[in-house]
Write an enzyme that holds these catalytic residues in place. Structure first.
Site, short mmCIF file in Angstrom:
data_model
loop_
_atom_site.label_atom_id
_atom_site.label_comp_id
_atom_site.label_asym_id
_atom_site.label_seq_id
_atom_site.Cartn_x
_atom_site.Cartn_y
_atom_site.Cartn_z
N GLU A 86 -10.45 -11.91 -4.19
CA GLU A 86 -9.02 -11.72 -3.94
C GLU A 86 -8.42 -12.82 -3.07
O GLU A 86 -7.29 -12.74 -2.65
CB GLU A 86 -8.73 -10.33 -3.36
CG GLU A 86 -9.63 -9.89 -2.25
CD GLU A 86 -9.35 -8.43 -1.82
OE1 GLU A 86 -8.44 -7.80 -2.34
OE2 GLU A 86 -10.08 -7.97 -0.92
N CYS A 109 -9.46 -4.73 -10.24
CA CYS A 109 -9.06 -3.43 -9.69
C CYS A 109 -7.68 -3.47 -9.03
O CYS A 109 -7.24 -2.50 -8.44
CB CYS A 109 -10.10 -2.91 -8.70
SG CYS A 109 -10.30 -3.99 -7.27
N ASP A 114 -4.04 -8.99 -3.96
CA ASP A 114 -4.14 -10.02 -2.93
C ASP A 114 -4.30 -11.41 -3.54
O ASP A 114 -3.75 -12.37 -3.02
CB ASP A 114 -5.32 -9.71 -2.00
CG ASP A 114 -4.95 -8.64 -1.00
OD1 ASP A 114 -3.85 -8.72 -0.43
OD2 ASP A 114 -5.75 -7.70 -0.80
N HIS A 118 0.81 -1.21 0.00
CA HIS A 118 0.00 0.00 0.00
C HIS A 118 0.85 1.26 0.00
O HIS A 118 0.40 2.32 -0.40
CB HIS A 118 -1.02 -0.04 1.14
CG HIS A 118 -2.13 -0.98 0.83
ND1 HIS A 118 -2.16 -2.27 1.29
CD2 HIS A 118 -3.22 -0.83 0.02
CE1 HIS A 118 -3.24 -2.88 0.81
NE2 HIS A 118 -3.89 -2.03 0.04
C1 PEP Z 1 -6.27 -5.94 -4.48
O1 PEP Z 1 -6.00 -6.70 -3.55
O2 PEP Z 1 -5.97 -6.16 -5.66
C2 PEP Z 1 -6.98 -4.67 -4.21
C3 PEP Z 1 -7.37 -3.91 -5.20
O3 PEP Z 1 -7.13 -4.31 -2.91
P1 PEP Z 1 -5.92 -3.71 -2.04
O4 PEP Z 1 -4.76 -3.46 -2.95
O5 PEP Z 1 -6.39 -2.45 -1.41
O6 PEP Z 1 -5.67 -4.79 -1.07
MG MG Z 2 -6.97 -6.40 -1.67
#
Ligand code: PEP
Ligand code: MG
Length: 591
Positions: free
Chosen positions: A441, A512, A465, A199
């Site tokens: 995910e 996403c 994920d 993140h």
């Molecule tokens: C993902 O896991 O691809 C996702 C979009 O969620 P995050 O990156 O916030 O875990």
């Molecule tokens: Mg995620």
């Protein structure tokens, strides 16, 4: 201009946020103290002892203040951590030994304290008892604080005091620190550890700050004040760049400018392939300030609103009213385009210091996302109500992160129903037909996608994920980044399974995760049947650019090849070939 005399040195890591910047480096580590040994004259001894005692009082006040804040924000248990510091600070043996050195050996306070503290630390570190061994870290911390006070050194990690532009270099940066970086002063950053889909990296992309991670021990090799060029495209940091390097980067900047021009031209055009297949291209956002970037980059609304950034870097959770205001603002600004609000995904590598999340052995496998929310119904209810209420003001959809099975989905939906009943009773408007989706995910969710598809209106594949959980490769750990392969056949099969299940049940499936913003992988995802791609606003134009130059038939041929191929690298190479042939301009600034 930089001094050329020291010679150019290139460090290679993982480029996680595109862009090139140049400037002076600021290395963030707790100030390393230069401890000089000074002999004191007789009359200086008493004032020196007073100076030492004053530094202890000052340190005590600082620790008590930190402890007070921690107790207030996190709870008494967390505050206890600082008891060990306070006890050490009051350890008469330690204090007396330092005073004896000052008095009898006539040595300055910092030298005497440092010598004694180092001995204590080494003794603790050598203990058999694990608890005592761990106290060595407390001793180091305490020692640094006392020396800060004796030497009057400010805390190097406080980024509020930046006064000139710099490239930050540190061992690591937390997502919450990254979220607070001021673009005016932080040109880019480089860290020893980290991965592309951490993140911290996602925040850097969202802020548009060039970043390179996984540089091993760069924070120890570089010094504040060194001049460097950081290349977030290629994952390098070049210290003392030569004139030749500057020239090459000047050429790359020109290529980049001409690409920007091409991307601007299609800003208002749809994301549709040459043979007419439309792709819904949306953007990922972290807060209401990102809305402008969504529109400016020509995205069709928001495919992922990561709401957890509203919860971190503050002393309490946002109220229903506060959240409603933010969600409503985003929904109203982008109306009639959709805004998919993801319910809270705390845990993993994102922590809100005010919530009492205990440290876990495996935070990504632990109390995270929907698991945390289902266990915190008061907090979850406030968010669900805020989202429902915002649905009256625009095209709002909602999705749950980290769904692993039907139970969680059913529980979450039951809570939504309860909130709806309350709102009806209170005569507060909301969209009765607000669509609810599930993020896919976790491999278990992909494997039961046919069951989930009957209970939701859409899927959004969280590939960040999905990849880490399928391949058991921590997304934030650069040591296993070679295993973190988006084109691994297992990943492609899970994506295909999810998309097919969605289509069989008449719902759509998007992606996403970060792969949705990588133009190399765009043809493959389209070929696998993905209906929507949601990426960081800044990369949306590049994805649109390649979509508009592709034929659906060639993406399907690529996917067909990929699904029967056993080698991740071979699949990636084929993706790269098609992407580079289709949109060469997108790849000219990569070395
Ligand atoms: C993902 O896991 O691809 C996702 C979009 O969620 P995050 O990156 O916030 O875990
Ligand atoms: Mg995620």
């Amino acid at each position: 201009m930089p001094a050329q005399s020291k010679g150019e040195k290139v460090f290679r890591g993982i480029g996680v946020s595109a862009g090139v910047c140049r400037g002076k480096i600021l290395v963030l580590h707790r100030a390393r103290h230069l401890i000089a040994r000074r002999e004191l004259s007789e009359e200086k001894i008493t004032p020196e002892i007073s100076r030492f005692e004053k530094s202890l009082v000052q340190t005590r006040q600082q620790i008590s203040e930190v402890q007070r804040k921690v107790v207030q924000n996190m709870g008494a248990k967390e505050g206890d951590i600082f008891e060990a510091h306070l006890l050490m600070l009051e350890d008469r043996m330690l204090v007396d030994e330092v005073i004896r050195m000052i008095r009898e050996e006539k040595l300055n306070a910092e030298f005497a304290f440092h010598a004694v503290a180092e001995r204590y630390t080494a003794a603790l570190a050598g203990m058999n008892d694990e608890y005592l061994r761990e106290r060595a870290g407390d001793m180091r911390d305490l020692s640094a604080r006392v020396l800060d006070n004796l030497l009057d050194v400010a805390d190097a990690f406080d980024l509020r005091h930046l006064s000139e532009p710099c490239i930050l270099v540190s061992h690591d940066l937390s997502p919450s620190t990254t979220a607070q970086l001021d673009k005016k002063f932080v040109l880019g950053f480089a860290t020893d550890i980290g991965g592309k889909t951490s993140h911290t990296a996602i925040m850097a992309r969202s802020l548009g700050i060039p970043a390179v991670v996984g540089l091993q021990n760069v924070s120890q090799e570089l010094d504040s004040g060194d001049y460097a060029l950081l290349d977030g495209y290629n994952g390098t940091i070049i210290v003392n760049p030569t004139d030749q390097t500057f020239f090459e980067y000047g050429q790359l900047a020109k290529i980049r400018a001409s690409l920007e021009e091409k991307l601007r031209e299609i800003q208002k055009q749809p994301a549709v392939t040459l043979d007419g297949k439309s792709i819904h291209l949306s953007a990922n956002i972290e807060d209401q300030n990102d809305v402008e970037a969504v529109t400016a980059n020509g995205a069709d609304g928001v495919g992922l609103f990561r709401t957890e950034f509203l919860f971190i870097n503050r002393e309490n959770s946002p109220t229903e009213e506060e959240q409603h205001k933010v969600y409503r603002e985003v929904a109203a600004a982008l109306k009639p385009q959709p805004v998919i609000i993801r319910t809270l995904d705390l845990g993993g590598d994102k922590f809100a210091s005010h919530l009492q999340l205990a440290q876990e052995m495996n935070p990504f496998l632990g109390w995270r996302a929907i698991r945390f929310c289902l266990a915190q119904p008061v907090l979850f209810r406030a968010q669900l109500r805020a989202i429902l209420r915002a649905s009256a003001e625009g095209n709002v959809k909602m999705m749950y992160p980290m769904i692993s099975g039907l139970d969680e989905l059913n529980q979450a939906n039951a809570l939504v129903e309860k909130c709806k009943e309350e709102l009806r009773a209170e005569k507060i408007p909301f969209d009765e037909k607000m669509e609810i989706g599930a993020m896919i995910e976790i491999p278990s969710a992909a494997l039961i996608a046919d069951a989930l598809a009957q209970r939701v209106r859409f899927f959004s594949i969280g590939s960040n994920d999905l990849i880490q959980y399928t391949l058991a490769a921590d997304r934030t750990n650069e040591r296993v980044s070679h295993l973190y392969e988006p084109t691994h056949p297992a990943i492609l099969r899970l994506i295909k399974m999810t998309v097919d299940a969605a289509h069989q049940h008449g719902i759509w499936a998007g992606v996403c995760g970060e792969i949705a913003g990588d133009p190399v992988l765009t043809p493959l995802l389209i070929g696998l049947g993905v209906d929507e791609l949601s990426a960081a606003p800044r990369v949306v134009p590049q994805v649109k650019y390649i979509v508009r130059r592709l034929k659906l038939s060639e993406t399907q041929a690529l996917a067909e090849f990929a699904l029967q191929c056993e080698s991740p690298s071979e699949i990636y190479a084929r993706c790269q070939k098609l992407a580079r042939e289709t949109a060469p301009s997108l790849f000219e600034n990569k070395t």
